[in-house]
Write a protein that holds these residues in place. Sequence first.
Motif, short mmCIF file in Angstrom:
data_model
loop_
_atom_site.label_atom_id
_atom_site.label_comp_id
_atom_site.label_asym_id
_atom_site.label_seq_id
_atom_site.Cartn_x
_atom_site.Cartn_y
_atom_site.Cartn_z
N HIS A 123 0.42 -1.43 0.19
CA HIS A 123 0.12 -0.37 0.25
C HIS A 123 0.95 1.27 0.10
N GLU A 124 2.07 1.57 0.99
CA GLU A 124 2.79 2.19 0.59
C GLU A 124 3.71 2.87 -0.83
N ALA A 125 3.75 1.69 -1.61
CA ALA A 125 4.34 1.52 -2.71
C ALA A 125 3.14 2.07 -4.31
N ARG A 126 1.94 1.52 -3.75
CA ARG A 126 0.86 2.09 -4.56
C ARG A 126 0.28 3.71 -4.38
N ARG A 127 0.35 4.32 -2.71
CA ARG A 127 0.02 5.62 -2.37
C ARG A 127 1.15 6.49 -3.21
N ARG A 128 2.60 5.84 -3.22
CA ARG A 128 3.38 6.91 -3.45
C ARG A 128 4.10 6.76 -5.07
N ALA A 173 -4.62 8.85 -14.71
CA ALA A 173 -4.26 8.09 -15.93
C ALA A 173 -2.43 8.41 -15.65
N GLU A 174 -1.98 9.26 -15.21
CA GLU A 174 -0.57 8.94 -15.16
C GLU A 174 0.12 8.27 -14.52
N ALA A 175 -1.16 7.76 -13.39
CA ALA A 175 0.18 6.94 -12.26
C ALA A 175 -0.68 5.69 -12.87
N GLY A 176 -1.32 5.03 -13.84
CA GLY A 176 -1.73 4.47 -14.25
C GLY A 176 -2.78 3.08 -13.65
N VAL A 177 -3.41 3.97 -12.82
CA VAL A 177 -4.52 3.49 -11.58
C VAL A 177 -5.89 4.00 -12.00
N SER A 178 -6.76 3.24 -11.73
CA SER A 178 -8.09 3.59 -12.10
C SER A 178 -8.61 4.66 -10.75
N ALA A 179 -9.85 5.55 -11.26
CA ALA A 179 -10.06 6.91 -10.39
C ALA A 179 -9.80 6.37 -8.98
N ARG A 180 -10.73 5.10 -9.24
CA ARG A 180 -11.86 4.29 -7.97
C ARG A 180 -10.53 4.44 -7.07
N LEU A 181 -9.08 3.25 -7.20
CA LEU A 181 -8.01 3.42 -6.96
C LEU A 181 -7.51 4.82 -5.95
N LEU A 182 -7.18 5.76 -6.60
CA LEU A 182 -7.05 6.84 -6.47
C LEU A 182 -7.97 7.90 -5.30
N GLN A 183 -9.27 7.59 -5.24
CA GLN A 183 -10.12 7.61 -4.38
C GLN A 183 -9.05 7.43 -2.67
N TYR A 184 -9.49 5.46 -3.05
CA TYR A 184 -9.69 4.78 -2.40
C TYR A 184 -8.46 5.26 -0.98
N GLY A 238 -8.60 10.11 -1.02
CA GLY A 238 -9.80 10.27 -1.06
C GLY A 238 -10.54 11.60 -2.51
N THR A 239 -10.17 12.66 -1.04
CA THR A 239 -10.72 14.09 -2.52
C THR A 239 -9.57 14.37 -3.11
N ARG A 240 -9.74 15.07 -3.86
CA ARG A 240 -8.88 15.97 -4.19
C ARG A 240 -7.91 16.49 -3.99
N ASP A 241 -8.42 18.14 -2.89
CA ASP A 241 -7.73 18.02 -1.73
C ASP A 241 -6.63 17.58 -0.89
N GLN A 242 -7.69 16.15 -0.78
CA GLN A 242 -7.01 15.60 0.48
C GLN A 242 -5.49 15.01 -0.52
N LEU A 243 -5.77 14.92 -1.73
CA LEU A 243 -4.77 13.55 -2.48
C LEU A 243 -3.18 14.79 -3.07
N LEU A 244 -3.35 16.11 -2.64
CA LEU A 244 -2.72 16.93 -2.58
C LEU A 244 -1.68 17.26 -1.81
N LEU A 245 -2.22 17.05 -0.82
CA LEU A 245 -1.88 17.11 0.93
C LEU A 245 -1.06 16.08 1.02
N GLY A 246 -1.88 15.14 0.47
CA GLY A 246 -1.25 13.56 0.37
C GLY A 246 0.03 13.62 -0.26
N ALA A 247 0.08 13.63 -1.96
CA ALA A 247 1.78 13.75 -2.18
C ALA A 247 2.24 15.00 -2.15
N LEU A 248 1.72 16.10 -1.18
CA LEU A 248 3.00 17.10 -0.61
C LEU A 248 3.60 16.22 0.48
N GLU A 249 3.08 16.22 1.36
CA GLU A 249 3.41 15.43 2.86
C GLU A 249 4.37 14.29 2.34
#
Length: 206
Positions: A7-12, A37-48, A51-62
């Motif tokens: 899961h950590e590798a997938r988040r990265r 699309a850039e990550a090569g995963v489904s939007a559903r997996l990304l949200q899993y 979560g939200t777009r904002d949470q994604l941006l903050l998570g990527a920054l973290e």
Amino acid sequence: MPRQVDHEARRRQIAEAVWRLATRGGLENVSLRQVAAEAGVSARLLQYYFGTRDQLLLGALEILNADAEQRARERLMHLDGTGDMRAIVRGVLLEMLPLDAERRSRHLVHVAFFVRFLADESLAAAVRHGPRALEDLVTDLIEQGQKLGRARPDVNARAEAAFLLAGAEGLQASMLLGQRTPDEAVALLDHQIDRIFEENDSERSA
């Protein structure tokens, strides 16, 4: 047997997709679909995972900041336990400059996040009151230098730390734009550090 997922590798993997999009065109209009699309995963997996777009941006920054902290720790490891507070402060500040490809790429991503946060108050609010970890660290290092008699006793450690960090942040932009060379930027930082610590040329190492 079902395949186990790291899961950590997938988040990265997803975070790195955000970083690539950030360096190519900024984050102002980046959508979850584009990141997926850039990550090569489904939007559903990304949200899993985020979560939200904002949470994604903050998570990527973290994740980006955690990477930067780990790289800095590795580069400063040889100074640990030496008591050379000037060299350690200098090393912390050099981590803030785009002195190699890895740091340059990281700073470009930070620029994209900065612009995005300026345009989105909810994102800005999420980071505005975060802990000032670097300022606390540099303040503590200057205070230790004062106790050891290696830093001027008459300076305000907190104010000097804030000034040094602000200066390093300003040098980031001028270096990325090609207005200052790495040597010029490092010399300016050394000039400011020497206002605080007793100058010792033998301690300097890029």
